[in-house]
Design a protein around this motif. Sequence first.
Motif, PDB file in Angstrom:
ATOM      1  N   VAL A   1      -2.584  -5.550  -8.144  1.00  0.00           N
ATOM      2  CA  VAL A   1      -3.920  -4.949  -8.189  1.00  0.00           C
ATOM      3  C   VAL A   1      -3.813  -3.502  -8.667  1.00  0.00           C
ATOM      4  O   VAL A   1      -3.105  -2.693  -8.052  1.00  0.00           O
ATOM      5  N   PRO A   2      -4.486  -3.153  -9.774  1.00  0.00           N
ATOM      6  CA  PRO A   2      -4.374  -1.782 -10.307  1.00  0.00           C
ATOM      7  C   PRO A   2      -4.700  -0.730  -9.253  1.00  0.00           C
ATOM      8  O   PRO A   2      -5.625  -0.880  -8.452  1.00  0.00           O
ATOM      9  N   GLY A   3      -3.918   0.337  -9.266  1.00  0.00           N
ATOM     10  CA  GLY A   3      -4.049   1.385  -8.267  1.00  0.00           C
ATOM     11  C   GLY A   3      -3.147   1.170  -7.073  1.00  0.00           C
ATOM     12  O   GLY A   3      -2.905   2.082  -6.288  1.00  0.00           O
ATOM     13  N   ASP A   4      -2.639  -0.062  -6.906  1.00  0.00           N
ATOM     14  CA  ASP A   4      -1.740  -0.383  -5.799  1.00  0.00           C
ATOM     15  C   ASP A   4      -0.668  -1.355  -6.272  1.00  0.00           C
ATOM     16  O   ASP A   4      -0.373  -2.351  -5.625  1.00  0.00           O
ATOM     17  N   VAL A   5      -0.104  -1.071  -7.438  1.00  0.00           N
ATOM     18  CA  VAL A   5       0.895  -1.957  -8.037  1.00  0.00           C
ATOM     19  C   VAL A   5       2.280  -1.589  -7.515  1.00  0.00           C
ATOM     20  O   VAL A   5       2.645  -0.415  -7.493  1.00  0.00           O
ATOM     21  N   TRP A   6       3.044  -2.598  -7.103  1.00  0.00           N
ATOM     22  CA  TRP A   6       4.425  -2.352  -6.706  1.00  0.00           C
ATOM     23  C   TRP A   6       5.260  -3.605  -6.897  1.00  0.00           C
ATOM     24  O   TRP A   6       4.739  -4.723  -6.964  1.00  0.00           O
ATOM     25  N   LEU A   7       6.574  -3.402  -6.995  1.00  0.00           N
ATOM     26  CA  LEU A   7       7.541  -4.483  -7.155  1.00  0.00           C
ATOM     27  C   LEU A   7       8.725  -4.179  -6.248  1.00  0.00           C
ATOM     28  O   LEU A   7       9.361  -3.132  -6.393  1.00  0.00           O
ATOM     29  N   HIS A   8       9.007  -5.091  -5.306  1.00  0.00           N
ATOM     30  CA  HIS A   8      10.128  -4.928  -4.397  1.00  0.00           C
ATOM     31  C   HIS A   8      11.116  -6.067  -4.600  1.00  0.00           C
ATOM     32  O   HIS A   8      10.745  -7.148  -5.091  1.00  0.00           O
ATOM     33  N   ALA A   9      12.367  -5.833  -4.228  1.00  0.00           N
ATOM     34  CA  ALA A   9      13.427  -6.812  -4.446  1.00  0.00           C
ATOM     35  C   ALA A   9      14.330  -6.902  -3.224  1.00  0.00           C
ATOM     36  O   ALA A   9      14.432  -5.963  -2.424  1.00  0.00           O
ATOM     37  N   ALA A  10      14.977  -8.063  -3.083  1.00  0.00           N
ATOM     38  CA  ALA A  10      15.927  -8.273  -1.991  1.00  0.00           C
ATOM     39  C   ALA A  10      16.895  -9.362  -2.414  1.00  0.00           C
ATOM     40  O   ALA A  10      16.693 -10.051  -3.421  1.00  0.00           O
ATOM     41  N   THR A  11      17.962  -9.530  -1.664  1.00  0.00           N
ATOM     42  CA  THR A  11      18.840 -10.683  -1.802  1.00  0.00           C
ATOM     43  C   THR A  11      18.944 -11.355  -0.442  1.00  0.00           C
ATOM     44  O   THR A  11      18.859 -10.688   0.601  1.00  0.00           O
ATOM     45  N   THR A  12      19.122 -12.672  -0.466  1.00  0.00           N
ATOM     46  CA  THR A  12      19.258 -13.391   0.797  1.00  0.00           C
ATOM     47  C   THR A  12      20.187 -14.581   0.604  1.00  0.00           C
ATOM     48  O   THR A  12      20.236 -15.182  -0.472  1.00  0.00           O
ATOM     49  N   SER A  13      20.922 -14.917   1.647  1.00  0.00           N
ATOM     50  CA  SER A  13      21.724 -16.136   1.662  1.00  0.00           C
ATOM     51  C   SER A  13      21.017 -17.234   2.450  1.00  0.00           C
ATOM     52  O   SER A  13      21.533 -18.348   2.561  1.00  0.00           O
ATOM     53  N   ASP A  14      19.844 -16.916   3.002  1.00  0.00           N
ATOM     54  CA  ASP A  14      19.100 -17.867   3.832  1.00  0.00           C
ATOM     55  C   ASP A  14      17.635 -17.861   3.406  1.00  0.00           C
ATOM     56  O   ASP A  14      16.835 -17.084   3.931  1.00  0.00           O
ATOM     57  N   PRO A  15      17.252 -18.727   2.458  1.00  0.00           N
ATOM     58  CA  PRO A  15      15.868 -18.702   1.975  1.00  0.00           C
ATOM     59  C   PRO A  15      14.834 -19.039   3.043  1.00  0.00           C
ATOM     60  O   PRO A  15      13.647 -18.740   2.867  1.00  0.00           O
ATOM     61  N   GLU A  16      15.262 -19.644   4.155  1.00  0.00           N
ATOM     62  CA  GLU A  16      14.296 -19.931   5.214  1.00  0.00           C
ATOM     63  C   GLU A  16      13.716 -18.650   5.809  1.00  0.00           C
ATOM     64  O   GLU A  16      12.656 -18.682   6.460  1.00  0.00           O
ATOM     65  N   ARG A  17      14.375 -17.538   5.575  1.00  0.00           N
ATOM     66  CA  ARG A  17      13.844 -16.267   6.084  1.00  0.00           C
ATOM     67  C   ARG A  17      12.526 -15.894   5.403  1.00  0.00           C
ATOM     68  O   ARG A  17      11.783 -15.066   5.908  1.00  0.00           O
ATOM     69  N   LEU A  18      12.226 -16.521   4.273  1.00  0.00           N
ATOM     70  CA  LEU A  18      10.937 -16.265   3.627  1.00  0.00           C
ATOM     71  C   LEU A  18       9.776 -16.721   4.506  1.00  0.00           C
ATOM     72  O   LEU A  18       8.653 -16.228   4.362  1.00  0.00           O
ATOM     73  N   LEU A  19      10.039 -17.636   5.437  1.00  0.00           N
ATOM     74  CA  LEU A  19       8.977 -18.081   6.341  1.00  0.00           C
ATOM     75  C   LEU A  19       8.609 -17.012   7.354  1.00  0.00           C
ATOM     76  O   LEU A  19       7.579 -17.127   8.035  1.00  0.00           O
ATOM     77  N   ASP A  20       9.442 -15.974   7.484  1.00  0.00           N
ATOM     78  CA  ASP A  20       9.119 -14.854   8.376  1.00  0.00           C
ATOM     79  C   ASP A  20       8.178 -13.844   7.728  1.00  0.00           C
ATOM     80  O   ASP A  20       7.745 -12.889   8.387  1.00  0.00           O
ATOM     81  N   LEU A  21       7.877 -14.038   6.459  1.00  0.00           N
ATOM     82  CA  LEU A  21       6.986 -13.112   5.763  1.00  0.00           C
ATOM     83  C   LEU A  21       5.551 -13.264   6.264  1.00  0.00           C
ATOM     84  O   LEU A  21       5.103 -14.362   6.600  1.00  0.00           O
ATOM     85  N   ASP A  22       4.833 -12.163   6.257  1.00  0.00           N
ATOM     86  CA  ASP A  22       3.396 -12.162   6.552  1.00  0.00           C
ATOM     87  C   ASP A  22       2.668 -12.320   5.222  1.00  0.00           C
ATOM     88  O   ASP A  22       2.440 -11.345   4.504  1.00  0.00           O
ATOM     89  N   PHE A  23       2.331 -13.553   4.888  1.00  0.00           N
ATOM     90  CA  PHE A  23       1.753 -13.822   3.572  1.00  0.00           C
ATOM     91  C   PHE A  23       0.385 -13.185   3.400  1.00  0.00           C
ATOM     92  O   PHE A  23       0.051 -12.699   2.314  1.00  0.00           O
ATOM     93  N   ALA A  24      -0.409 -13.156   4.445  1.00  0.00           N
ATOM     94  CA  ALA A  24      -1.730 -12.528   4.344  1.00  0.00           C
ATOM     95  C   ALA A  24      -1.588 -11.044   4.030  1.00  0.00           C
ATOM     96  O   ALA A  24      -2.324 -10.489   3.202  1.00  0.00           O
ATOM     97  N   ALA A  25      -0.630 -10.388   4.685  1.00  0.00           N
ATOM     98  CA  ALA A  25      -0.408  -8.958   4.429  1.00  0.00           C
ATOM     99  C   ALA A  25       0.113  -8.734   3.010  1.00  0.00           C
ATOM    100  O   ALA A  25      -0.323  -7.798   2.322  1.00  0.00           O
ATOM    101  N   LEU A  26       1.026  -9.581   2.553  1.00  0.00           N
ATOM    102  CA  LEU A  26       1.513  -9.446   1.180  1.00  0.00           C
ATOM    103  C   LEU A  26       0.371  -9.600   0.186  1.00  0.00           C
ATOM    104  O   LEU A  26       0.295  -8.871  -0.810  1.00  0.00           O
ATOM    105  N   GLY A  27      -0.528 -10.542   0.445  1.00  0.00           N
ATOM    106  CA  GLY A  27      -1.671 -10.725  -0.438  1.00  0.00           C
ATOM    107  C   GLY A  27      -2.580  -9.515  -0.470  1.00  0.00           C
ATOM    108  O   GLY A  27      -3.237  -9.254  -1.479  1.00  0.00           O
TER     109      GLY A  27
END
Length: 313
Positions: free
Chosen positions: A90-116
Motif C-alpha cells: 500500500v503506497p505510503g506504507d510499503v515495506w519488504l522483510h525477509a527471513a530464513t527458516t528450517s521449519d515452515p510450520e512456523r508460518l502458522l504463528d504469523l498474525d495474518f490479519a496484522a500482516l494484511g
Amino acid sequence: MSSTCSNLSRRLDEPVAGTAATARTWLLLEQPGPWGAKALTSSHLDPALGRALEAAAQGSGVRIALVRRPGRHADRRTPATRRVYVAHTVPGDVWLHAATTSDPERLLDLDFAALGRGEPGSFATALGGRPHEGGPLALVCTNGKRDRCCALLGRPLAAELAASGVEGVWEVTHLGGHRFSPTLLCLPYGYAYGRAEAHTVKEVLHGVEKGRIVVEGCRGCSAWERPGQAAELAVRRAVDERDAQVLRVVRTDGAAPRWEVTVAHTDGRRWLVEVAQGASLPPRPESCGSALGSPARMDVVGVREVTLAALAG
C-alpha cells in the motif's frame, strides 16, 4: 505456440491495465522442486501445512505464493533452510522483510490479519524477520501446471534474467492472467507487468531502485481492486507521474459494470476517474485449453481533476 492463450491475447492487442492479482500483502515461501496447479497443496510442501496456510490467510489481504530459484529444479523434498519474504504494497506504507527458516510450520504463528494491515511484528517474532537489505524482487510466473504459457515463456525469461546477473529474480507459482505471459510482479511496490521481456524487466527494476514506476506494460498495483488499478495507471499517464508512492486510491463508488474512482496525490491533488467494465471481443480462451470466453476488461472512460470542495459538494 500460435494457438496458445498468450499468443491470441497478444495478437488481439488485449489491454493489460487493471488485470493484476489483488493483495495488500504478499507472503512468499521458498519451495524447490516441482509444483502442481495448486502449488500450496501440490508440491513437496506438506499439503496439510499448505491447507492450513490457505485457511489462515483467507480474508486477511495476504496472498501466499511459493518461489524457487531459476534454473533446473532438482527433486529435493526437504530443503535445509528456506527463504521467506513478506511485502506490504500500500503506497505510503510499503515495506519488504525477509527471513530464513528450517521449519515452515512456523508460518502458522504469523498474525495474518496484522500482516494484511501492514503490521510486520509477527514476522519478526515468529521467524526473526528483518527489513530486506537487498534490491527489489522480480517474481516471474513459471508454473506450467496452471498454464503452459507460464512455463514456455516465463521460465526462459527468469533464466535469462538470472544468467545476466540480475539480482532478486525468483520463479513464482501464480500471478494470474496466464494470457499475458510472461507475467512479472515486482516487490516491494507490488506492480505487476504483462508480456514482459528481459530488457523491460531490467528497466522496471532500475526504476524501483529509484522509487519510480514504469507504466508501459503495467497491469496495476496489487494493493487496489481492478477498477482502482486501471484508474491509478490512467492518472499516472495523464499527469506523467512516475513516483511510486505518491498516488493512492482513496474511494471507489459504484459497482460493475461502472465505477467512479477517486485517486489522491500526496501533494493534495485529486482526480475522479470513470472506469467501465467491458468484454474482450472476439472471444478467446482465458487460459490454454479453456473454453472461449470474453474476459472482463477495465476501460477508463474519463479522468478529471477535482478540488476537495467539489468532492464535498
